[in-house]
Write a protein that holds these residues in place. Sequence first.
Motif, PDB file in Angstrom:
ATOM      1  N   MET A   1      18.381  93.692 -28.405  1.00 43.75           N
ATOM      2  CA  MET A   1      17.385  92.647 -28.412  1.00 43.75           C
ATOM      3  C   MET A   1      17.972  91.423 -29.111  1.00 43.75           C
ATOM      4  O   MET A   1      18.675  91.533 -30.110  1.00 43.75           O
ATOM      5  N   HIS A   2      17.675  90.261 -28.541  1.00 46.82           N
ATOM      6  CA  HIS A   2      18.059  88.994 -29.143  1.00 46.82           C
ATOM      7  C   HIS A   2      16.919  88.011 -28.873  1.00 46.82           C
ATOM      8  O   HIS A   2      15.893  88.393 -28.301  1.00 46.82           O
ATOM      9  N   PHE A   3      17.085  86.765 -29.293  1.00 45.87           N
ATOM     10  CA  PHE A   3      15.994  85.802 -29.241  1.00 45.87           C
ATOM     11  C   PHE A   3      16.493  84.456 -28.731  1.00 45.87           C
ATOM     12  O   PHE A   3      17.569  84.010 -29.115  1.00 45.87           O
ATOM     13  N   HIS A   4      15.686  83.815 -27.868  1.00 48.67           N
ATOM     14  CA  HIS A   4      15.991  82.475 -27.364  1.00 48.67           C
ATOM     15  C   HIS A   4      14.920  81.512 -27.858  1.00 48.67           C
ATOM     16  O   HIS A   4      13.730  81.843 -27.852  1.00 48.67           O
ATOM     17  N   GLY A   5      15.343  80.319 -28.254  1.00 44.98           N
ATOM     18  CA  GLY A   5      14.405  79.301 -28.709  1.00 44.98           C
ATOM     19  C   GLY A   5      14.211  78.218 -27.663  1.00 44.98           C
ATOM     20  O   GLY A   5      15.161  77.813 -26.980  1.00 44.98           O
ATOM     21  N   TYR A   6      12.980  77.748 -27.541  1.00 49.75           N
ATOM     22  CA  TYR A   6      12.602  76.691 -26.605  1.00 49.75           C
ATOM     23  C   TYR A   6      11.656  75.740 -27.330  1.00 49.75           C
ATOM     24  O   TYR A   6      11.006  76.127 -28.305  1.00 49.75           O
ATOM     25  N   GLU A   7      11.561  74.530 -26.829  1.00 49.00           N
ATOM     26  CA  GLU A   7      10.592  73.599 -27.406  1.00 49.00           C
ATOM     27  C   GLU A   7      10.154  72.583 -26.371  1.00 49.00           C
ATOM     28  O   GLU A   7      10.851  72.323 -25.395  1.00 49.00           O
ATOM     29  N   TRP A   8       8.986  72.050 -26.591  1.00 43.92           N
ATOM     30  CA  TRP A   8       8.463  70.981 -25.752  1.00 43.92           C
ATOM     31  C   TRP A   8       7.542  70.129 -26.595  1.00 43.92           C
ATOM     32  O   TRP A   8       6.725  70.641 -27.365  1.00 43.92           O
ATOM     33  N   ALA A   9       7.676  68.821 -26.463  1.00 40.46           N
ATOM     34  CA  ALA A   9       6.755  67.869 -27.089  1.00 40.46           C
ATOM     35  C   ALA A   9       6.505  66.775 -26.073  1.00 40.46           C
ATOM     36  O   ALA A   9       7.423  66.322 -25.384  1.00 40.46           O
ATOM     37  N   GLY A  10       5.263  66.384 -25.956  1.00 41.11           N
ATOM     38  CA  GLY A  10       4.935  65.343 -25.006  1.00 41.11           C
ATOM     39  C   GLY A  10       3.440  65.116 -24.936  1.00 41.11           C
ATOM     40  O   GLY A  10       2.669  65.631 -25.754  1.00 41.11           O
ATOM     41  N   ASP A  11       3.045  64.369 -23.944  1.00 44.72           N
ATOM     42  CA  ASP A  11       1.640  64.067 -23.721  1.00 44.72           C
ATOM     43  C   ASP A  11       0.923  65.361 -23.363  1.00 44.72           C
ATOM     44  O   ASP A  11       1.190  65.964 -22.321  1.00 44.72           O
ATOM     45  N   GLY A  12       0.043  65.804 -24.231  1.00 46.95           N
ATOM     46  CA  GLY A  12      -0.652  67.065 -24.036  1.00 46.95           C
ATOM     47  C   GLY A  12      -1.462  67.129 -22.762  1.00 46.95           C
ATOM     48  O   GLY A  12      -1.737  68.222 -22.246  1.00 46.95           O
ATOM     49  N   ARG A  13      -1.834  65.993 -22.225  1.00 48.57           N
ATOM     50  CA  ARG A  13      -2.595  65.988 -20.974  1.00 48.57           C
ATOM     51  C   ARG A  13      -1.770  66.532 -19.811  1.00 48.57           C
ATOM     52  O   ARG A  13      -2.309  67.020 -18.827  1.00 48.57           O
ATOM     53  N   LEU A  14      -0.430  66.478 -19.935  1.00 46.15           N
ATOM     54  CA  LEU A  14       0.439  67.012 -18.884  1.00 46.15           C
ATOM     55  C   LEU A  14       0.339  68.532 -18.756  1.00 46.15           C
ATOM     56  O   LEU A  14       0.693  69.096 -17.722  1.00 46.15           O
ATOM     57  N   LEU A  15      -0.143  69.184 -19.796  1.00 45.04           N
ATOM     58  CA  LEU A  15      -0.277  70.639 -19.742  1.00 45.04           C
ATOM     59  C   LEU A  15      -1.274  71.085 -18.681  1.00 45.04           C
ATOM     60  O   LEU A  15      -1.285  72.252 -18.286  1.00 45.04           O
ATOM     61  N   ALA A  16      -2.084  70.165 -18.182  1.00 49.45           N
ATOM     62  CA  ALA A  16      -3.027  70.487 -17.105  1.00 49.45           C
ATOM     63  C   ALA A  16      -2.327  70.670 -15.760  1.00 49.45           C
ATOM     64  O   ALA A  16      -2.928  71.157 -14.805  1.00 49.45           O
ATOM     65  N   LYS A  17      -1.053  70.330 -15.667  1.00 51.09           N
ATOM     66  CA  LYS A  17      -0.287  70.496 -14.423  1.00 51.09           C
ATOM     67  C   LYS A  17       0.122  71.967 -14.275  1.00 51.09           C
ATOM     68  O   LYS A  17       1.293  72.313 -14.336  1.00 51.09           O
TER      69      LYS A  17
END
Length: 140
Positions: A1-17
């Motif tokens: 087992m290992h771990f991958h990191g991800y991130e996202w920052a932006g206009d939260g309204r885009l999460l509706a897509k």
Amino acid sequence: MHFHGYEWAGDGRLLAKEPERRPVEGAGFRLSELPPMMTGWWLLRPAAQIRGTWETATDAADWLTERYEEHTPGGDPWLPIEARRQCAIEQLTGASDVMWSRWISDTRWSSHYVIVCPNKIWPDIPCPTAYAARAASPSD
């Protein structure tokens, strides 16, 4: 087992897509930078979206803490960062993904993820980097 990191920052309204956030609804999913609807689906994205890979839960939680603090100036008033970090270590050690996110302004959303690989919820999704195979093979 290992771990991958991800991130996202932006206009939260885009999460509706949502179509861009679901792998079953078209090719836009693989190319999208929006976070997937399910944490384990990050492993379906191109390896270029990975921000780091770690062998230990502590190292992964340390990255998560650093990134979260960078996007959360002044800290989180509801949960001290060290308590949050310790909880993340426990979750990751137990093979559960960790996501920390919050609104950082009226419209800006910030999210950071550490995904367990291989993923117990999505065992048929292969490692996007074949990290496990490389780690298991002897060095030349």
